[in-house]
Motif scaffolding. Structure first.
Motif, PDB file in Angstrom:
ATOM      1  N   ALA A 129      -1.524   1.852  14.384  1.00 41.90           N
ATOM      2  CA  ALA A 129      -2.698   2.422  13.716  1.00 41.90           C
ATOM      3  C   ALA A 129      -2.739   2.009  12.247  1.00 41.90           C
ATOM      4  N   LYS A 130      -1.624   2.138  11.560  1.00 43.93           N
ATOM      5  CA  LYS A 130      -1.563   1.768  10.149  1.00 43.93           C
ATOM      6  C   LYS A 130      -1.747   0.270   9.965  1.00 43.93           C
ATOM      7  N   ALA A 131      -1.099  -0.524  10.824  1.00 43.43           N
ATOM      8  CA  ALA A 131      -1.208  -1.979  10.710  1.00 43.43           C
ATOM      9  C   ALA A 131      -2.635  -2.451  10.972  1.00 43.43           C
ATOM     10  N   ALA A 132      -3.273  -1.893  11.994  1.00 38.62           N
ATOM     11  CA  ALA A 132      -4.662  -2.257  12.304  1.00 38.62           C
ATOM     12  C   ALA A 132      -5.593  -1.820  11.182  1.00 38.62           C
ATOM     13  N   ALA A 133      -5.292  -0.669  10.582  1.00 39.39           N
ATOM     14  CA  ALA A 133      -6.100  -0.207   9.445  1.00 39.39           C
ATOM     15  C   ALA A 133      -5.976  -1.171   8.270  1.00 39.39           C
ATOM     16  N   ARG A 134      -4.771  -1.681   8.032  1.00 36.11           N
ATOM     17  CA  ARG A 134      -4.569  -2.655   6.955  1.00 36.11           C
ATOM     18  C   ARG A 134      -5.375  -3.920   7.189  1.00 36.11           C
ATOM     19  N   LEU A 135      -5.383  -4.390   8.459  1.00 35.40           N
ATOM     20  CA  LEU A 135      -6.147  -5.594   8.771  1.00 35.40           C
ATOM     21  C   LEU A 135      -7.641  -5.332   8.656  1.00 35.40           C
ATOM     22  N   THR A 136      -8.075  -4.173   9.135  1.00 40.16           N
ATOM     23  CA  THR A 136      -9.480  -3.784   9.001  1.00 40.16           C
ATOM     24  C   THR A 136      -9.883  -3.778   7.531  1.00 40.16           C
ATOM     25  N   TYR A 137      -9.046  -3.177   6.707  1.00 39.15           N
ATOM     26  CA  TYR A 137      -9.316  -3.107   5.273  1.00 39.15           C
ATOM     27  C   TYR A 137      -9.370  -4.504   4.651  1.00 39.15           C
ATOM     28  N   ALA A 138      -8.431  -5.366   5.041  1.00 44.21           N
ATOM     29  CA  ALA A 138      -8.365  -6.708   4.464  1.00 44.21           C
ATOM     30  C   ALA A 138      -9.646  -7.491   4.730  1.00 44.21           C
ATOM     31  N   PHE A 139     -10.121  -7.455   5.972  1.00 44.21           N
ATOM     32  CA  PHE A 139     -11.357  -8.181   6.297  1.00 44.21           C
ATOM     33  C   PHE A 139     -12.560  -7.544   5.604  1.00 44.21           C
ATOM     34  N   ALA A 140     -12.643  -6.224   5.653  1.00 51.24           N
ATOM     35  CA  ALA A 140     -13.798  -5.546   5.062  1.00 51.24           C
ATOM     36  C   ALA A 140     -13.824  -5.697   3.542  1.00 51.24           C
ATOM     37  N   ASN A 141     -12.652  -5.722   2.932  1.00 48.04           N
ATOM     38  CA  ASN A 141     -12.552  -5.791   1.476  1.00 48.04           C
ATOM     39  C   ASN A 141     -12.758  -7.203   0.934  1.00 48.04           C
ATOM     40  N   ALA A 142     -12.522  -8.215   1.761  1.00 52.04           N
ATOM     41  CA  ALA A 142     -12.627  -9.607   1.307  1.00 52.04           C
ATOM     42  C   ALA A 142     -14.082  -9.984   1.043  1.00 52.04           C
ATOM     43  N   THR A 143     -14.327 -10.577  -0.112  1.00 48.45           N
ATOM     44  CA  THR A 143     -15.691 -10.969  -0.486  1.00 48.45           C
ATOM     45  C   THR A 143     -15.918 -12.466  -0.351  1.00 48.45           C
ATOM     46  N   VAL A 144     -14.922 -13.205   0.127  1.00 52.98           N
ATOM     47  CA  VAL A 144     -15.083 -14.652   0.332  1.00 52.98           C
ATOM     48  C   VAL A 144     -15.982 -14.901   1.546  1.00 52.98           C
ATOM     49  N   PRO A 145     -16.516 -16.106   1.704  1.00 59.48           N
ATOM     50  CA  PRO A 145     -17.264 -16.427   2.930  1.00 59.48           C
ATOM     51  C   PRO A 145     -16.395 -16.202   4.159  1.00 59.48           C
ATOM     52  N   LYS A 146     -16.983 -15.536   5.169  1.00 57.45           N
ATOM     53  CA  LYS A 146     -16.225 -15.197   6.381  1.00 57.45           C
ATOM     54  C   LYS A 146     -17.026 -15.601   7.617  1.00 57.45           C
ATOM     55  N   VAL A 147     -16.394 -16.387   8.478  1.00 59.79           N
ATOM     56  CA  VAL A 147     -17.027 -16.841   9.726  1.00 59.79           C
ATOM     57  C   VAL A 147     -16.119 -16.464  10.883  1.00 59.79           C
ATOM     58  N   ASN A 148     -16.699 -15.875  11.917  1.00 55.26           N
ATOM     59  CA  ASN A 148     -15.944 -15.464  13.100  1.00 55.26           C
ATOM     60  C   ASN A 148     -16.440 -16.237  14.320  1.00 55.26           C
ATOM     61  N   VAL A 149     -15.500 -16.788  15.078  1.00 55.54           N
ATOM     62  CA  VAL A 149     -15.826 -17.488  16.318  1.00 55.54           C
ATOM     63  C   VAL A 149     -15.191 -16.728  17.473  1.00 55.54           C
ATOM     64  N   ILE A 150     -16.012 -16.188  18.355  1.00 54.55           N
ATOM     65  CA  ILE A 150     -15.509 -15.452  19.521  1.00 54.55           C
ATOM     66  C   ILE A 150     -15.361 -16.439  20.667  1.00 54.55           C
ATOM     67  N   THR A 151     -14.127 -16.670  21.088  1.00 51.18           N
ATOM     68  CA  THR A 151     -13.858 -17.698  22.088  1.00 51.18           C
ATOM     69  C   THR A 151     -13.815 -17.150  23.510  1.00 51.18           C
ATOM     70  N   LYS A 152     -13.252 -15.979  23.687  1.00 55.65           N
ATOM     71  CA  LYS A 152     -13.133 -15.413  25.038  1.00 55.65           C
ATOM     72  C   LYS A 152     -13.561 -13.949  25.052  1.00 55.65           C
ATOM     73  N   LYS A 153     -12.614 -13.058  24.781  1.00 56.30           N
ATOM     74  CA  LYS A 153     -12.919 -11.628  24.852  1.00 56.30           C
ATOM     75  C   LYS A 153     -12.989 -11.019  23.455  1.00 56.30           C
ATOM     76  N   ALA A 154     -13.867 -10.045  23.308  1.00 60.98           N
ATOM     77  CA  ALA A 154     -13.985  -9.293  22.059  1.00 60.98           C
ATOM     78  C   ALA A 154     -14.350  -7.866  22.446  1.00 60.98           C
ATOM     79  N   PHE A 155     -13.310  -7.079  22.750  1.00 58.81           N
ATOM     80  CA  PHE A 155     -13.520  -5.746  23.290  1.00 58.81           C
ATOM     81  C   PHE A 155     -13.024  -4.663  22.337  1.00 58.81           C
ATOM     82  N   GLY A 156     -13.790  -3.601  22.271  1.00 59.97           N
ATOM     83  CA  GLY A 156     -13.365  -2.367  21.633  1.00 59.97           C
ATOM     84  C   GLY A 156     -13.102  -2.460  20.142  1.00 59.97           C
ATOM     85  N   SER A 157     -12.375  -1.471  19.652  1.00 54.83           N
ATOM     86  CA  SER A 157     -12.068  -1.385  18.223  1.00 54.83           C
ATOM     87  C   SER A 157     -11.219  -2.560  17.751  1.00 54.83           C
TER      88      SER A 157
END
Length: 476
Positions: free
Chosen positions: A346-374
């Protein structure tokens, strides 16, 4: 080769030929206690100076074990601190080549204060200039904090030792039972170390990394001329989507990929690629590891683990600090499930969530297979601020697998009803087209066309500017 020459030879091998200029060569120890006055201390056990790597200015210090075992005393520390001052003024990386018995006992509190001065300079420099450490011998006790405070750490595979407490000093352990100081342990179990290799390869890979990184957090001129076709198709990309270290190499200009923390949390890949000559940070879920013959030698579930989240969060934070765009390859269906994982996920996932949300650099996501849930939301989703989301045609995006959702929705009904529900659910709720219809996916592209669409997205985002609420810093 004498130990005296090892410290200088490492600098010579690291830098461009004849580019090193030494600073502080005449500095010696000031302390006189315990007969230090009668001991010769040339350069006080550390060679410091500057030079270039592929014409990029860098500052280097290299510890000399022939002088009081390379121990850190007052003047030794001051030389390193002075190097940091120069690096901060000129905006250039600092590279430390470590081989030291640690704190110099003969200088006691002066040496201890010297450790603190080095730590302080490292903290001030964090996020301003890249800091790289390579360990070739002993790096123990308080000195172990030095590589941990830097951005990237390398270890020589046989002789290097990194520890706060020596293996034999740990209750219930001794070095033959578990060498907690070894490069293998520190890279695989602890996650401090990015690269483990022989000395020549370590120095060569530091050169490679310096050539990829910006010189400082305001350097926006670090572009290479791209000799690769910007519209090049990647026909084999879909076949190596499981081992994303290979996939990233295929997407990158001329196959360039520098993987960080490559032996730690292998279910998550982090590293740097080049797109149209620009450095891009890459984060990718991995479900397979292929060997040189193309055989799968390791397999992982498409889930986020605590170690993988921590590894990715640290990497995203580095990229954001140095204004490096971030790209993700997402294939995740949930979180790792075990008693051990539940303590940290929970804490580790929160850190990653925060890192992506807090980053202001250009961000591109490529969904290759599955993208489920939280877990998908955590992996650079549009909800967290991804600027462009690309999906492959067969990608599945939603709360869960359609078959599982149908079993819940049609609980108590027959298999035919469940199958029909699953087909409808897949079409409406988990397909790439369904997500695109709701605005959660911007483009659906064939796997082979991925490279050119990512390049186009980052070109469009080049002038991106995004503000965050005013605050001193976050607390996650």
């Amino acid at each position: 080769m004498s130990t005296t020459s090892q410290a200088s030879q490492r600098i010579k091998a690291l830098l461009d030929e004849n580019s090193f200029v030494e600073i502080g060569a005449l500095v010696t120890a000031r302390a006189t206690d315990f007969n230090l006055k009668q001991t010769e201390t040339p350069s006080d056990g550390v060679i410091t100076g500057y030079g270039v790597i592929d014409s990029n200015l860098v500052y280097v210090y290299s510890q000399d074990v022939s002088v009081l075992n390379g121990t850190v005393g007052e003047m030794h520390a001051k030389k390193i601190a002075n190097l940091y001052d120069l690096a901060m003024k000129t905006g250039a990386p600092v590279i430390g080549l470590i081989n030291s018995a640690g704190l110099r006992l003969q200088e006691a509190t002066d040496a201890l204060n010297g450790f603190g001065e080095i730590y302080m300079k490292q903290v001030d420099a964090s996020g301003v200039i890249p800091q790289i450490t390579a360990i070739f011998g002993t790096c123990g006790g308080g000195l172990a904090l030095v590589p941990t405070l830097t951005d990237f750490t390398f270890m020589e595979e046989k002789s290097a030792k990194l520890f706060v407490n020596a293996p034999n000093a740990i209750d219930g352990n001794e070095i033959s039972k578990c060498d907690t100081s070894s490069a293998a342990f520190q890279s695989k179990e602890v996650g401090i170390v990015d690269v483990v290799s022989d000395e020549a390869s370590v120095l060569a890979q530091i050169r490679e990394l310096v050539s990829i990184l910006p010189a400082n957090n305001e350097d926006n001129m670090s572009f290479d001329e791209c000799m690769d076709d910007l519209n090049r198709t990647c026909e084999e990309l879909v076949n190596c989507a499981g081992d994303t270290s290979i996939a990233l190499s295929q997407i990158s200009d001329n196959g360039i990929f520098f993987e960080t923390k490559r032996n730690y949390a292998k279910d998550m890949v982090t590293g740097f690629i080049k797109l149209n000559g620009a450095t891009v940070g890459a984060v990718a879920n991995r479900t397979e590891v292929f060997d040189a013959e193309g055989k799968a030698v390791e397999n992982f579930d498409a889930v986020l683990s605590a170690k993988g989240c921590e590894k990715a969060a640290d990497f995203v934070n580095f990229c954001d600090a140095f204004d490096i765009p971030v790209m993700t390859l997402t294939n995740v269906k949930g979180f790792a499930s075990s008693e051990c994982e539940e303590k940290k996920i929970a804490k580790a996932a929160a850190r990653l969530t925060y890192a992506f949300a807090n980053a202001t650099v250009p961000k591109v996501n490529v969904i290759t297979k599955k993208a489920f849930g939280s877990a998908y939301v955590t992996m650079n989703s549009k909800a967290l601020g991804a600027d462009i989301t690309i999906a492959w045609p067969d990608a599945e995006i939603g709360t869960m697998d359609a078959k599982l959702a149908a079993k819940i929705i049609c609980d108590g009904q027959g298999s035919e009803a469940i199958d029909a529900c699953a087909q409808e659910y897949a079409k409406l709720q988990t397909s790439a087209a369904g997500a695109a219809a709701r605005g959660y996916v911007d483009q659906i592209v064939e796997p082979s066309e991925t490279r050119k669409y990512i390049i186009g997205a980052f070109e469009m985002l080049y002038t991106k500017h995004e503000d965050r609420p005013a605050k001193k810093h976050g607390t996650v």
